[in-house]
Design a protein around this motif. Structure first.
Motif, mmCIF file in Angstrom:
data_model
loop_
_atom_site.group_PDB
_atom_site.id
_atom_site.type_symbol
_atom_site.label_atom_id
_atom_site.label_comp_id
_atom_site.label_asym_id
_atom_site.label_seq_id
_atom_site.Cartn_x
_atom_site.Cartn_y
_atom_site.Cartn_z
ATOM 1 N N GLY A 258 -21.332 -36.940 -8.090
ATOM 2 C CA GLY A 258 -21.475 -35.601 -8.493
ATOM 3 C C GLY A 258 -23.238 -34.580 -7.528
ATOM 4 O O GLY A 258 -23.199 -33.439 -7.762
ATOM 5 N N ALA A 259 -23.949 -35.946 -7.256
ATOM 6 C CA ALA A 259 -24.640 -35.125 -6.890
ATOM 7 C C ALA A 259 -24.739 -34.886 -5.338
ATOM 8 O O ALA A 259 -25.193 -33.316 -5.179
ATOM 9 N N LYS A 260 -23.965 -35.813 -4.496
ATOM 10 C CA LYS A 260 -22.933 -35.677 -3.566
ATOM 11 C C LYS A 260 -21.959 -34.068 -3.149
ATOM 12 O O LYS A 260 -22.279 -33.271 -2.789
ATOM 13 N N GLN A 261 -21.558 -33.917 -4.382
ATOM 14 C CA GLN A 261 -20.772 -32.562 -4.704
ATOM 15 C C GLN A 261 -21.913 -31.213 -4.457
ATOM 16 O O GLN A 261 -20.598 -30.559 -3.709
ATOM 17 N N LEU A 262 -22.671 -31.443 -5.516
ATOM 18 C CA LEU A 262 -23.589 -30.177 -5.745
ATOM 19 C C LEU A 262 -23.901 -30.075 -4.763
ATOM 20 O O LEU A 262 -24.380 -28.104 -4.321
ATOM 21 N N LEU A 263 -24.898 -30.855 -3.617
ATOM 22 C CA LEU A 263 -25.304 -30.529 -2.720
ATOM 23 C C LEU A 263 -24.480 -29.960 -1.288
ATOM 24 O O LEU A 263 -24.858 -28.848 -1.114
#
Length: 223
Positions: free
Chosen positions: A197-202
């Protein structure tokens, strides 16, 4: 040799004029003119230009002179593609290996970012940019790789020039990217160790930034 302090000062002044748009992409830089502009000797000007060539703000060609480095859509894409890939890798490594002090630094930098005051027409872009960079740097700092972090800093520095060119031409083009809720979501996903989730949003945020800059770069190429 001139004083390193004076050389650094001249390099900073030239850099500021490049970022402000006073010195434009592809503009030829003449030492005699820069001497008069900044009221210094030829030696610190030459050394400052060499310094700025190291960070790719200036293009030097032996026997021909120097110019403010050109911009291109292909280079913009390459820079952001590189940043997206390396940021994804380092964010994952940070989530896997980050310590409590890393988590505290993220919280601290987000707090500083959240305390920034938006004041309409007097918006301080430089201060926002510094706080935002510190926040995003804290997210990937837990990777414990100095060389890769230096690589990110180099790419970010080059992107900064592109972003300022877009701002100089379209001052309101980034308004929808001053989104504290989005930054908070990225922070929470990171601290919750939600790697995907963090990688996708960044990644989504970086792509949005690139898409905001691209039209200005394209118009400069066509001109």
């Amino acid at each position: 040799m001139s004083s390193p302090t004076l050389t650094d000062k001249v390099a900073k002044l030239i850099c500021q004029d490049i970022l402000s748009g006073e010195l434009k992409p592809n503009q030829k830089l003449v030492v005699a003119e820069l001497k008069e502009k900044y009221q210094v000797g030829a030696s610190p000007v030459r050394e400052a230009l060499i310094q700025l060539s190291w960070i790719k703000y200036i293009t030097l060609e032996p026997q021909k002179g120097c110019w403010v480095s050109p911009v291109s859509k292909s280079e913009l894409y390459d820079l952001y593609e590189s940043l997206r890939i390396i940021s994804s890798v380092l964010l994952e490594k940070s989530i896997e290996n980050g310590s409590e002090s890393w988590e505290l630094e993220i919280l601290t930098e987000f707090h500083k970012l959240s305390r920034f005051k938006f004041q309409g027409d007097s918006f301080n872009w430089t201060e926002w940019e510094e706080r935002q960079h510190a926040f995003y740097h804290s997210l990937i700092k837990g990777c414990l790789s100095k060389n890769m972090l230096n690589f990110v800093d180099d790419i970010t520095r080059q992107i900064k020039r592109y972003r300022h060119i877009a701002l100089n031409n379209q001052p309101n083009s980034f308004e929808d990217l001053f989104d504290l809720e989005l930054h908070e979501k990225i922070m929470k996903l990171t601290l919750d160790k939600d790697i995907k989730g963090a990688k996708q949003l960044l990644d989504d945020y970086l792509e949005r930034m690139r898409s905001e800059i691209e039209p200005t770069v394209k118009s400069i190429e066509i001109a």
